[in-house]
Design an enzyme around this catalytic site. Structure first.
Site, PDB file in Angstrom:
ATOM      1  N   HIS A 187       0.828  -1.208   0.000  1.00 35.94           N
ATOM      2  CA  HIS A 187       0.000   0.000   0.000  1.00 35.94           C
ATOM      3  C   HIS A 187       0.860   1.255   0.000  1.00 35.94           C
ATOM      4  CE1 HIS A 187      -3.829  -1.873   0.033  1.00 35.94           C
ATOM      5  NE2 HIS A 187      -3.477  -2.673   1.005  1.00 35.94           N
ATOM      6  N   CYS A 482      -2.154  -3.729 -16.390  1.00 38.92           N
ATOM      7  CA  CYS A 482      -2.731  -2.654 -15.577  1.00 38.92           C
ATOM      8  C   CYS A 482      -2.229  -2.712 -14.143  1.00 38.92           C
ATOM      9  CB  CYS A 482      -4.260  -2.697 -15.615  1.00 38.92           C
ATOM     10  SG  CYS A 482      -4.942  -4.161 -14.866  1.00 38.92           S
TER      11      CYS A 482
END
Lengths: 557, 91
Positions: A187, A482
């Site tokens: 993250h 992606c």
């Protein structure tokens, strides 16, 4: 000077004082009692003082915050000394519970009440927990959890960051991010790329640094140096004053030979989409639809979903928008879809698999997407996450077509999908490789674990071999990427060399990726891809390719 | 015991910013004020100076709530709070 080696995730060379993010506040022991020497009255008074201190702190922060954060901080400040919360806690203290545990349990009760109310109220449980941790920290006399508040811009040093920390991270105050844990796809890395902050993750040993130490961070090389010398200061100074680097993207991704490589954006809602369109993105390669669902305890209505998707489609009128159906589970649990008690959530019912356990949600989402697509001029394509077999791909494609969505695709995130690409792509029109999960599953290494950062690297030759297998199996059908890998300019060259047809990334990365792609021909990209594939390790693949791309160093990338 | 009713004017209902404004005002008053939804028994009324209670109340735009207070200054206190509730703070 002491240097720490980590993994660079966002380029940039900066110097600044370091501020350590205090560790999370551990829960007071269940049933913790008052100290024999402390009366209930004294404990209650201490609690009130701590609550007032936290309230004053939050109010102070609200004053200097921007409009969005201000309202949240003001409301949170009121919660800190809320009479209902304190009354519940004092009742527990009078029963003999310690002040720390009393406020812990009282807040738990309030959070449960808010969670049961659902919707906006359920989202506020996070604020209640934040307030609780701050009060306990104040009672214990330790620093408040969360991102430190300092008057001068600083380099934030943490064990790792959580998605929730972004809310309080002020990019004007934070010069760079350094974490001891986390991997290139953690993250922290995602937050750094989204904010365009130089960042180094998995830098073992950095937590020994003390507040205020001057630090040099090179986010491309993955280096962190304490007490930098004149040479490093000079390097940082040149980075800051160098305006020749790519700052903008002209909206036309191409190679040196003029062949096109569309550069698209990953977005998570209308606000992102509008920003991505302004940054020149040629379309959306990944529209995450979780924003519509997260923090909810029930499925959003058809009209609500259609309106939300429509906002993104309108930002890219006449352009391609690839929308991913709901990807719940693992690190994105949803109370009404996923089972939080699974022993192994990454290998559990997640992504497309939730259609097995909660049939109907996916089809209703497809209907809402179709309705929004009908009202818009965007070229809407739909893909499902976590597809494992050709049979699932076929099933998804027919579900899409039955609902009027005629360009179905699949995400390739599981090695099984990459290895069976030929049959997997038979009934769908395109594939998009999600390199974050593909790396995690190929290397059997959790994305969030710092000690496994070296394994969890999309440069791993095994991952690149699977990318190639997908392209080859696709036999001419478009295969895009992606994942975070597409935002690494050197890796972007390799992916194109492997035959990937388009790259989708955080909008911040578009200028750098475009600049580096324009420095190579397709032939050259193929040669560099072959170098990477033949390398025995991720580190060797990366350095072999980077050596051949001198532009990277010139641009400080 | 003084009692007043008010209709929630803010479009988002009585939470977020409108709730914060209301709670701050209630906390500064010389008397304790309670709030409840119209039709609910007075003994279930909540502390008007508690933002968490207000969130639990869940009063939406157009809902009618009852404010109650006792003692010196109760009338003025209730008037102040009614004014706040009947203003649209999102406008």
């Amino acid at each position: 000077m002491k240097t720490f080696n980590g993994v660079g995730v966002t380029p940039g060379r900066v110097i600044g004082p370091v501020r350590l993010m205090p560790p999370a506040v551990p829960a007071p022991a269940a049933g913790e009692r008052l100290d024999p020497g402390t009366t209930a009255d004294a404990a209650a008074a201490a609690l009130r003082t701590a609550a007032k201190t936290v309230q004053a702190e939050l109010k102070h922060r609200a004053e200097s915050a921007n409009t969005d954060a201000k309202a949240v901080l003001e409301a949170t400040a009121l919660m800190a000394a809320d009479p209902m919360l304190l009354k519940a806690a004092v009742k527990l203290i009078n029963g003999g519970t310690s002040a720390e545990r009393a406020i812990w349990d009282a807040a738990e009760g309030v959070a449960t009440m808010l969670l049961n109310l659902g919707g906006y109220m359920a989202e506020r449980t996070h604020d209640v927990f934040d307030v609780r941790a701050r009060i306990v920290a104040a009672l214990r006399g330790v620093p408040a959890p969360g991102i430190p508040d300092a008057p001068e811009p600083f380099i934030l040093l943490a064990e790792d960051l959580a998605p929730a920390d972004t809310a309080t991270l002020d990019p004007a105050k934070v010069l760079a991010l350094v974490t001891a844990g986390g991997g290139p796809q953690s993250h922290t890395a995602i937050i750094a790329r989204a904010l365009g902050l130089p960042a180094v993750v998995a830098a073992a040993g950095v937590t020994e640094l003390t507040d205020g130490t001057m630090l040099y961070v090179d986010g491309a090389a993955g280096l962190v140096t304490a007490d930098p010398d004149a040479a490093l200061k000079d390097k940082a100074g040149r980075w800051a004053s160098d305006t020749t680097g790519p700052a903008t993207f002209d909206g036309c991704g191409q190679l040196a030979d003029g062949s096109a490589v569309p550069l698209l954006a990953n977005v998570g809602g209308t606000k992102d989409a509008v920003a991505a369109a302004a940054a020149g993105a040629e379309g959306v390669g990944l529209l995450r639809t979780e924003f519509c669902f997260l923090g909810r305890d029930a499925e959003p209505s058809h009209a609500e979903q259609a309106a939300a998707y429509r906002g993104v489609f309108d930002a890219f009128a006449g352009k391609k928008v690839v929308i991913r159906t709901l990807d719940a589970g693992a690190d994105k649990p949803l109370p009404f879809l996923t089972d939080s008690t699974e022993p192994n959530p990454a290998l559990g019912v997640r992504g497309y698999r939730t259609n097995l356990t909660s049939p109907g949600v996916l089809e209703r989402q497809l209907q809402a997407i179709a309705a929004a697509a009908n009202d818009s001029s965007a070229d809407v394509q739909v893909m499902a996450p976590m597809i494992s077999t050709p049979a699932e791909a076929t099933e998804f494609a027919s579900l899409c077509r039955a609902n009027g969505l005629n360009t179905p695709g699949v995400m390739v995130e599981i090695p099984a999908a990459a290895l069976t690409a030929a049959s997997l792509l038979a009934d769908v029109d395109f594939a998009s490789i999600g390199t974050n999960d593909l790396t995690q599953y190929t290397m059997a290494a959790d994305r969030q674990l710092g000690p496994l950062a070296a394994l969890n690297d999309p440069w791993q030759p095994a991952v690149l071999i699977l990318v190639k297998a997908t392209v080859d199996g696709g036999a001419g059908k478009p295969v895009g990427v992606c994942g975070e890998a597409a935002a690494d300019p050197a890796l972007a060259v390799v992916l194109v060399g492997l035959g990937v047809s388009s790259l989708s990334m955080t909008a911040r990365a578009l200028p750098a990726v475009s600049a580096v792609l324009r420095s190579v021909t397709r032939e050259r990209a193929r040669t560099l891809a072959a170098l990477a594939l033949a390398a025995p390790s991720a580190a060797q693949a990366r350095s072999a390719v980077r050596e051949q791309l001198p532009l990277l160093d010139q641009l400080g990338l | 015991m003084k009692e007043r009713t008010a209709t929630i004017a803010s479009r988002v209902g009585l939470h977020a910013r409108p709730a914060a404004i209301f709670v701050e005002a209630a906390a500064e008053l010389p008397v304790d004020v309670t709030i409840s939804m119209q039709g609910e028994p007075a003994e279930d009324a909540l502390d008007a100076s508690s933002i968490l209670s207000l969130m639990g109340l869940g009063a939406a735009h157009g809902d009618v709530v009852v404010l109650r207070a006792e003692g010196d200054g109760a009338d003025e206190a209730l008037e102040t709070l009614v004014q706040i509730l009947e203003t649209d703070h999102d406008a």
